[in-house]
Scaffold this active site. Structure first.
Site, PDB file in Angstrom:
ATOM      1  N   ASP A   1     -25.583  19.797 -22.332  1.00 29.53           N
ATOM      2  CA  ASP A   1     -25.633  18.892 -23.490  1.00 29.53           C
ATOM      3  C   ASP A   1     -25.193  17.475 -23.100  1.00 29.53           C
ATOM      4  OD1 ASP A   1     -22.738  18.635 -23.885  1.00 29.53           O
ATOM      5  OD2 ASP A   1     -22.862  20.766 -24.366  1.00 29.53           O
TER       6      ASP A   1
ATOM      7  N   SER B   1     -29.488   9.489  -5.965  1.00 32.84           N
ATOM      8  CA  SER B   1     -30.547   8.623  -5.450  1.00 32.84           C
ATOM      9  C   SER B   1     -30.099   7.172  -5.584  1.00 32.84           C
ATOM     10  CB  SER B   1     -31.822   8.872  -6.263  1.00 32.84           C
ATOM     11  OG  SER B   1     -32.830   8.002  -5.836  1.00 32.84           O
ATOM     12  N   ASN B   2     -30.056   6.451  -4.469  1.00 35.81           N
ATOM     13  CA  ASN B   2     -29.604   5.053  -4.505  1.00 35.81           C
ATOM     14  C   ASN B   2     -30.794   4.129  -4.255  1.00 35.81           C
ATOM     15  OD1 ASN B   2     -28.307   2.633  -4.305  1.00 35.81           O
ATOM     16  ND2 ASN B   2     -27.162   3.121  -2.443  1.00 35.81           N
TER      17      ASN B   2
ATOM     18  N   ARG C   1     -14.407  -1.008   1.298  1.00 38.01           N
ATOM     19  CA  ARG C   1     -15.440  -0.937   2.357  1.00 38.01           C
ATOM     20  C   ARG C   1     -15.314  -2.138   3.295  1.00 38.01           C
ATOM     21  NH1 ARG C   1     -21.279  -3.140   2.589  1.00 38.01           N
ATOM     22  NH2 ARG C   1     -21.930  -2.122   4.498  1.00 38.01           N
TER      23      ARG C   1
ATOM     24  N   HIS D   1     -31.787  19.357 -20.385  1.00 41.73           N
ATOM     25  CA  HIS D   1     -31.237  19.491 -21.744  1.00 41.73           C
ATOM     26  C   HIS D   1     -31.392  20.900 -22.315  1.00 41.73           C
ATOM     27  CE1 HIS D   1     -29.151  17.993 -25.060  1.00 41.73           C
ATOM     28  NE2 HIS D   1     -29.839  16.895 -25.341  1.00 41.73           N
TER      29      HIS D   1
ATOM     30  N   GLY E   1     -28.569   1.675  -9.444  1.00 37.01           N
ATOM     31  CA  GLY E   1     -29.349   0.449  -9.267  1.00 37.01           C
ATOM     32  C   GLY E   1     -28.640  -0.454  -8.270  1.00 37.01           C
TER      33      GLY E   1
ATOM     34  N   ASP F   1     -35.302   7.333   1.846  1.00 37.54           N
ATOM     35  CA  ASP F   1     -36.582   6.702   2.150  1.00 37.54           C
ATOM     36  C   ASP F   1     -36.756   6.739   3.665  1.00 37.54           C
ATOM     37  OD1 ASP F   1     -38.853   5.061   1.828  1.00 37.54           O
ATOM     38  OD2 ASP F   1     -37.646   3.304   2.338  1.00 37.54           O
TER      39      ASP F   1
END
Ligand code: CAO
Length: 261
Positions: A236, A179-180, A71, A232, A204, A129
């Protein structure tokens, strides 16, 4: 009367302790009422539905040194072309490549017919967001897109999100979600599946942390957590673990993501 607690006793007790279902600020307190609307109302509906899904959660950590390097090499020149390249396009492409091996995770669960619909289109939803709250637009057919094209699409969605002008088409037919939360902070998150999808991933914040290299020396490594929640009832744990390992392999070896569309 003989000391036994009967069903009637329990029902009478529940009747006594049940509270008024309307929530009103009592006259002894102050505050204000906020109407729920728009994205928040939608979030209420989808998250209430999600409560019925038994979540299997699997977490791991991932070395993002290579992604950062790639990057950093190109982000300034891309910025001159008005493209912001973050880590997300790499993570999104890595998910699509891993889904090629695990098509049962790019699927919709039809609860009525108890069928899993495996989809060829990787329409990857991104939790976003925005000034109006959480919205999850998707990037369509990621399996055919380059990292560059994914970055362009993500930039477009972020621009639209900031203006509250994300189209219905952009939020429709999501097959898989990421989702970051690391853009804001936090190390771990348990993401919530959005029905009828069967899995969601969350990242995270990447942090420089000490780790051992192959010779046992302590070295600084940029580490990011990844957590997957899967339904679930139909997926699995071993499938999730294998998928996660493959995703991690692509993120730690991003050259594989750059040499294909
Ligand atoms: N760790 C460390 N840094 C990160 C990071 C991570 N996991 N993810 C992004 N960053 C950095 C980016 O590289 C960028 O750095 P620069 O300032 O050097 O350019 C900066 O944080 C801002 O990134 P961004 O927000 O512009 O873009 P993105 O592509 O990384 O993320 C999006 C896009 C839409 C995921 C993000 O803007 C967002 O909305 N995140 C919140 C998601 C959310 O609400 N999740 C909760 C859902 S449940 O309620």
């Amino acid at each position: 009367k003989d000391g036994r607690v009967l069903k009637e006793d329990i029902l009478a007790h529940l009747q006594r302790i049940s509270v008024d279902p309307s929530v009103k600020i009592p006259s002894s307190m102050t505050g204000r009422t906020v109407e729920l609307k728009g994205y928040t109302k939608h979030m209420w509906k989808t998250m209430t539905k999600s409560l019925t899904i038994p979540h299997f959660v699997y977490s791991d950590e991932c070395n993002v040194d290579q992604v950062m390097r790639y990057r950093n090499d190109v982000k300034d020149s891309l910025m001159k072309r008005d493209i912001s390249l973050t880590f997300m396009p790499f993570f999104i492409k890595a998910a699509s490549r891993a889904l090629e091996q695990y098509p049962q995770l790019n699927a919709w669960l039809d609860e009525k017919t108890q069928q899993l619909q495996l989809l060829d289109n990787h329409n990857i939803g991104i939790a976003m967001d925005t000034p109006n709250g959480l919205i999850v637009p998707n990037i369509k057919n990621v399996q055919n897109l380059s990292i560059f094209a994914i970055a362009q699409e993500l930039n477009r969605l972020q621009k639209d999100g900031s203006k509250a002008s994300i189209s219905y088409a952009d939020v429709s037919y999501t097959t898989f979600t990421l989702s970051n939360i690391g853009t804001i902070g936090g190390t771990f998150m348990k993401p919530i599946i959005v029905s009828p999808q069967v899995i969601i991933g969350a990242f995270g914040k990447a942090r420089k942390l000490p780790r051992f290299d192959n010779e046992g020396n302590v070295i600084p490594v940029n580490i990011m957590s990844i957590s997957w929640s899967a339904d679930h009832r139909v997926i699995d744990g071993v499938t999730v673990a294998r998928f996660s390992n493959l995703w991690k392999y692509y993120v730690e070896n991003p050259m594989h993501l750059l040499i294909c569309p």
